[in-house]
Motif scaffolding. Structure first.
Motif, PDB file in Angstrom:
ATOM      1  N   ALA A 127      -8.311   4.821 -10.368  1.00  0.00           N
ATOM      2  CA  ALA A 127      -9.508   4.795 -11.220  1.00  0.00           C
ATOM      3  C   ALA A 127     -10.723   4.366 -10.412  1.00  0.00           C
ATOM      4  O   ALA A 127     -11.334   3.325 -10.688  1.00  0.00           O
ATOM      5  N   PRO A 128     -11.087   5.126  -9.372  1.00  0.00           N
ATOM      6  CA  PRO A 128     -12.249   4.746  -8.569  1.00  0.00           C
ATOM      7  C   PRO A 128     -13.535   4.862  -9.391  1.00  0.00           C
ATOM      8  O   PRO A 128     -13.607   5.693 -10.300  1.00  0.00           O
ATOM      9  N   PRO A 129     -14.566   4.045  -9.135  1.00  0.00           N
ATOM     10  CA  PRO A 129     -14.652   3.052  -8.063  1.00  0.00           C
ATOM     11  C   PRO A 129     -14.027   1.703  -8.405  1.00  0.00           C
ATOM     12  O   PRO A 129     -14.003   0.812  -7.574  1.00  0.00           O
ATOM     13  N   SER A 130     -13.535   1.525  -9.648  1.00  0.00           N
ATOM     14  CA  SER A 130     -12.845   0.284  -9.986  1.00  0.00           C
ATOM     15  C   SER A 130     -11.398   0.378  -9.519  1.00  0.00           C
ATOM     16  O   SER A 130     -10.987   1.385  -8.926  1.00  0.00           O
ATOM     17  N   GLU A 131     -10.604  -0.646  -9.796  1.00  0.00           N
ATOM     18  CA  GLU A 131      -9.215  -0.638  -9.348  1.00  0.00           C
ATOM     19  C   GLU A 131      -8.329  -1.369 -10.340  1.00  0.00           C
ATOM     20  O   GLU A 131      -8.798  -2.192 -11.131  1.00  0.00           O
ATOM     21  N   VAL A 132      -7.043  -1.041 -10.294  1.00  0.00           N
ATOM     22  CA  VAL A 132      -6.031  -1.740 -11.091  1.00  0.00           C
ATOM     23  C   VAL A 132      -5.381  -2.780 -10.190  1.00  0.00           C
ATOM     24  O   VAL A 132      -4.957  -2.472  -9.068  1.00  0.00           O
ATOM     25  N   GLN A 133      -5.309  -4.018 -10.659  1.00  0.00           N
ATOM     26  CA  GLN A 133      -4.823  -5.106  -9.820  1.00  0.00           C
ATOM     27  C   GLN A 133      -3.361  -4.919  -9.433  1.00  0.00           C
ATOM     28  O   GLN A 133      -2.565  -4.312 -10.152  1.00  0.00           O
ATOM     29  N   ALA A 134      -3.010  -5.482  -8.276  1.00  0.00           N
ATOM     30  CA  ALA A 134      -1.660  -5.315  -7.729  1.00  0.00           C
ATOM     31  C   ALA A 134      -0.597  -5.889  -8.660  1.00  0.00           C
ATOM     32  O   ALA A 134       0.516  -5.361  -8.738  1.00  0.00           O
ATOM     33  N   GLY A 135      -0.916  -6.984  -9.362  1.00  0.00           N
ATOM     34  CA  GLY A 135       0.061  -7.567 -10.273  1.00  0.00           C
ATOM     35  C   GLY A 135       0.462  -6.632 -11.397  1.00  0.00           C
ATOM     36  O   GLY A 135       1.581  -6.696 -11.899  1.00  0.00           O
ATOM     37  N   ILE A 136      -0.456  -5.759 -11.802  1.00  0.00           N
ATOM     38  CA  ILE A 136      -0.150  -4.760 -12.834  1.00  0.00           C
ATOM     39  C   ILE A 136       0.597  -3.581 -12.226  1.00  0.00           C
ATOM     40  O   ILE A 136       1.576  -3.077 -12.785  1.00  0.00           O
ATOM     41  N   MET A 137       0.156  -3.158 -11.054  1.00  0.00           N
ATOM     42  CA  MET A 137       0.742  -1.976 -10.435  1.00  0.00           C
ATOM     43  C   MET A 137       2.171  -2.206  -9.972  1.00  0.00           C
ATOM     44  O   MET A 137       2.985  -1.282  -9.962  1.00  0.00           O
ATOM     45  N   THR A 138       2.521  -3.428  -9.568  1.00  0.00           N
ATOM     46  CA  THR A 138       3.902  -3.668  -9.147  1.00  0.00           C
ATOM     47  C   THR A 138       4.877  -3.416 -10.298  1.00  0.00           C
ATOM     48  O   THR A 138       5.978  -2.894 -10.080  1.00  0.00           O
ATOM     49  N   ALA A 139       4.464  -3.780 -11.510  1.00  0.00           N
ATOM     50  CA  ALA A 139       5.322  -3.499 -12.661  1.00  0.00           C
ATOM     51  C   ALA A 139       5.390  -2.004 -12.947  1.00  0.00           C
ATOM     52  O   ALA A 139       6.466  -1.458 -13.214  1.00  0.00           O
ATOM     53  N   LEU A 140       4.239  -1.323 -12.871  1.00  0.00           N
ATOM     54  CA  LEU A 140       4.225   0.116 -13.149  1.00  0.00           C
ATOM     55  C   LEU A 140       5.032   0.900 -12.119  1.00  0.00           C
ATOM     56  O   LEU A 140       5.694   1.884 -12.452  1.00  0.00           O
ATOM     57  N   VAL A 141       4.992   0.460 -10.860  1.00  0.00           N
ATOM     58  CA  VAL A 141       5.755   1.140  -9.815  1.00  0.00           C
ATOM     59  C   VAL A 141       7.210   0.695  -9.831  1.00  0.00           C
ATOM     60  O   VAL A 141       8.130   1.496  -9.616  1.00  0.00           O
ATOM     61  N   GLY A 142       7.441  -0.588 -10.090  1.00  0.00           N
ATOM     62  CA  GLY A 142       8.786  -1.122  -9.982  1.00  0.00           C
ATOM     63  C   GLY A 142       9.701  -0.808 -11.142  1.00  0.00           C
ATOM     64  O   GLY A 142      10.913  -0.642 -10.947  1.00  0.00           O
TER      65      GLY A 142
ATOM     66  N   ALA B 180      -2.086 -15.388  -4.217  1.00  0.00           N
ATOM     67  CA  ALA B 180      -2.350 -14.111  -4.890  1.00  0.00           C
ATOM     68  C   ALA B 180      -2.242 -14.169  -6.402  1.00  0.00           C
ATOM     69  O   ALA B 180      -2.450 -13.149  -7.060  1.00  0.00           O
ATOM     70  N   GLY B 181      -1.915 -15.332  -6.968  1.00  0.00           N
ATOM     71  CA  GLY B 181      -1.677 -15.385  -8.399  1.00  0.00           C
ATOM     72  C   GLY B 181      -0.249 -14.961  -8.703  1.00  0.00           C
ATOM     73  O   GLY B 181       0.503 -14.531  -7.817  1.00  0.00           O
ATOM     74  N   PRO B 182       0.162 -15.055  -9.958  1.00  0.00           N
ATOM     75  CA  PRO B 182       1.536 -14.694 -10.325  1.00  0.00           C
ATOM     76  C   PRO B 182       1.753 -13.183 -10.320  1.00  0.00           C
ATOM     77  O   PRO B 182       1.275 -12.476 -11.199  1.00  0.00           O
ATOM     78  N   ILE B 183       2.455 -12.687  -9.317  1.00  0.00           N
ATOM     79  CA  ILE B 183       2.792 -11.268  -9.221  1.00  0.00           C
ATOM     80  C   ILE B 183       4.256 -11.113  -9.595  1.00  0.00           C
ATOM     81  O   ILE B 183       5.149 -11.561  -8.878  1.00  0.00           O
ATOM     82  N   GLY B 184       4.508 -10.501 -10.740  1.00  0.00           N
ATOM     83  CA  GLY B 184       5.864 -10.383 -11.245  1.00  0.00           C
ATOM     84  C   GLY B 184       6.570  -9.118 -10.793  1.00  0.00           C
ATOM     85  O   GLY B 184       5.965  -8.222 -10.194  1.00  0.00           O
ATOM     86  N   PHE B 185       7.859  -9.089 -11.060  1.00  0.00           N
ATOM     87  CA  PHE B 185       8.718  -7.923 -10.883  1.00  0.00           C
ATOM     88  C   PHE B 185       9.076  -7.624  -9.431  1.00  0.00           C
ATOM     89  O   PHE B 185      10.112  -7.045  -9.159  1.00  0.00           O
ATOM     90  N   LEU B 186       8.247  -8.024  -8.487  1.00  0.00           N
ATOM     91  CA  LEU B 186       8.524  -7.720  -7.086  1.00  0.00           C
ATOM     92  C   LEU B 186       9.796  -8.420  -6.626  1.00  0.00           C
ATOM     93  O   LEU B 186      10.675  -7.814  -6.000  1.00  0.00           O
ATOM     94  N   GLY B 187       9.916  -9.710  -6.938  1.00  0.00           N
ATOM     95  CA  GLY B 187      11.094 -10.451  -6.531  1.00  0.00           C
ATOM     96  C   GLY B 187      12.357 -10.036  -7.253  1.00  0.00           C
ATOM     97  O   GLY B 187      13.458 -10.382  -6.822  1.00  0.00           O
ATOM     98  N   LEU B 188      12.235  -9.306  -8.357  1.00  0.00           N
ATOM     99  CA  LEU B 188      13.405  -8.819  -9.085  1.00  0.00           C
ATOM    100  C   LEU B 188      13.922  -7.506  -8.526  1.00  0.00           C
ATOM    101  O   LEU B 188      15.122  -7.335  -8.287  1.00  0.00           O
ATOM    102  N   VAL B 189      13.033  -6.568  -8.249  1.00  0.00           N
ATOM    103  CA  VAL B 189      13.473  -5.227  -7.896  1.00  0.00           C
ATOM    104  C   VAL B 189      13.764  -5.066  -6.408  1.00  0.00           C
ATOM    105  O   VAL B 189      14.672  -4.319  -6.023  1.00  0.00           O
ATOM    106  N   VAL B 190      13.026  -5.775  -5.533  1.00  0.00           N
ATOM    107  CA  VAL B 190      13.208  -5.581  -4.094  1.00  0.00           C
ATOM    108  C   VAL B 190      14.627  -5.933  -3.633  1.00  0.00           C
ATOM    109  O   VAL B 190      15.234  -5.181  -2.853  1.00  0.00           O
ATOM    110  N   PRO B 191      15.227  -7.055  -4.070  1.00  0.00           N
ATOM    111  CA  PRO B 191      16.609  -7.324  -3.647  1.00  0.00           C
ATOM    112  C   PRO B 191      17.600  -6.253  -4.078  1.00  0.00           C
ATOM    113  O   PRO B 191      18.571  -5.967  -3.360  1.00  0.00           O
ATOM    114  N   HIS B 192      17.369  -5.620  -5.235  1.00  0.00           N
ATOM    115  CA  HIS B 192      18.269  -4.557  -5.671  1.00  0.00           C
ATOM    116  C   HIS B 192      18.115  -3.316  -4.797  1.00  0.00           C
ATOM    117  O   HIS B 192      19.097  -2.628  -4.514  1.00  0.00           O
ATOM    118  N   VAL B 193      16.898  -3.036  -4.375  1.00  0.00           N
ATOM    119  CA  VAL B 193      16.696  -1.926  -3.436  1.00  0.00           C
ATOM    120  C   VAL B 193      17.423  -2.213  -2.134  1.00  0.00           C
ATOM    121  O   VAL B 193      18.114  -1.346  -1.577  1.00  0.00           O
TER     122      VAL B 193
END
Length: 360
Positions: free
Chosen positions: A329-344, A281-294
């Protein structure tokens, strides 16, 4: 002063005449709470899975999805979209679970609550390998990226451990952290240098670097699946050692643990999980940092509970972020790697402000 005698305990009453607590009440209450938590998490996961398949720039009713999956769909159902979303959901499940578990293991291994899977230089190694594949060998397919990224991630993890062990005295958490930071910075600079010298390489690399679970077929999942299985099994088998390592090396040895072997096993599991995730999936950041704290917020500091929760919470967060990215932002999309940071990031800030950012 109230005194409870043996006879009183046998009768289930105290000397004051009030009923004594039954021995099994606490355990029964704990089991009920655990069962309720498991049920809630599974319901949330099911809801996210359904949303991931049905929602997007074109919404597809769940009934139509079931028709396609059972082979009964008619011409009005866009089979290609359904199959692509199913593959995307499977990728999100694997990558989210892998990064969540790797983050928990990394934080336990280094006793650092700010550690994330990229701390071992795995992401940087995978990125440099993909850049070399594009710029030097002309690789342009996701299938080619997978193998190069896996190789780069593995070599980076070996390099970090070699540097951390140069001074002798074992692989301490501090040495691993410093070596990982140094290797990440060095490999990142090499990647940047190669990309600056080749615009074509930069154009090809940036689509992989942003991190996304879309556009990956099930053939890629089958290719990388054995690495996910091996990494998850290694970390799951080492959860008891993670609890011992969290107490410090001296106490872990006093409990009969082989500290060097335990650290090596956990590090191998983390490297394999991160390498497979980054390759797919490419480098997806922040997920491995925040999930253990949750997970730690919900179940406490016991890794025997943290790791299974991360196994489910990681896919929930990643798939939820991906669904939101498709809808903003349909019909385009924001990639998951960006959204994980915005959500996390907001979630992480809330945990910190509530004092849940405990040391390990």
């Amino acid at each position: 002063m109230t005194v409870t005698t043996t006879t009183d305990r046998e009768r289930g009453t105290s000397a004051s005449g009030s009923p004594a607590p039954a021995a099994g009440i606490g355990r029964a209450g704990g089991r009920r709470s655990s069962a309720a938590l498991v049920a809630l998490v599974l319901v949330v996961l099911a809801a996210v899975l359904i949303a991931s398949i049905t929602l997007g720039s074109k919404a597809i009713p769940l009934g139509d999805v079931l028709q396609v999956l059972t082979g009964n769909g008619d011409a009005a159902v866009d089979r290609g979209i359904v199959e692509a979303r199913v593959a995307r959901t499977v990728v999100g499940l694997l990558v989210g679970a892998a990064l969540g578990v790797a983050g928990a293991a990394m934080q336990g291994l280094t006793r650092n609550p700010l550690a994330d899977p990229g701390l071992l230089g795995v992401n940087a190694g995978a990125a440099l390998a993909v850049v070399v594949a594009i710029a030097v060998f002309g690789v342009g397919s996701l299938t080619g990226y997978v193998w190069w990224a896996m190789a780069g991630a593995g070599l980076a993890a070996v390099l970090v451990h070699a540097i951390a062990g140069l001074a002798g005295g074992g692989l301490t958490p501090l040495r691993l952290t410093l070596a990982g930071a140094a290797v990440t910075a060095g490999l990142g600079s090499w990647s940047s240098g190669l990309l600056v010298s080749s615009r074509q390489s930069f154009d090809s690399f940036r689509f992989w670097q942003v991190g996304t679970i879309g556009g990956r077929g099930l053939d890629l999942v089958v290719t990388v699946l054995p690495f996910f299985v091996v990494g998850l099994v290694v970390v799951l088998l080492a959860v008891r050692q993670l609890d011992a390592l969290a107490l410090g090396d001296d106490l872990a040895r006093g409990l009969g643990e082989n500290v060097v072997l335990a650290r090596a096993a956990v590090a191998v599991g983390v490297a394999v999980l991160c390498g497979a995730s980054t390759a797919l999936a490419g480098p997806i950041g922040f997920l491995g940092l925040v999930v253990p704290h949750v997970a730690r917020f919900v179940v406490g500091p016991d890794h025997r509970r943290i790791v299974p929760v991360c196994l489910v919470a990681g896919p929930i967060l990643l798939l939820a972020a991906d669904v939101v990215g498709r809808l903003v932002a349909p019909p385009s999309e924001v990639q998951a790697g960006i959204m994980t940071a915005l959500v996390g990031v907001p979630l992480f800030v809330v945990l910190v402000r509530r004092g849940r950012m405990t040391s390990l």
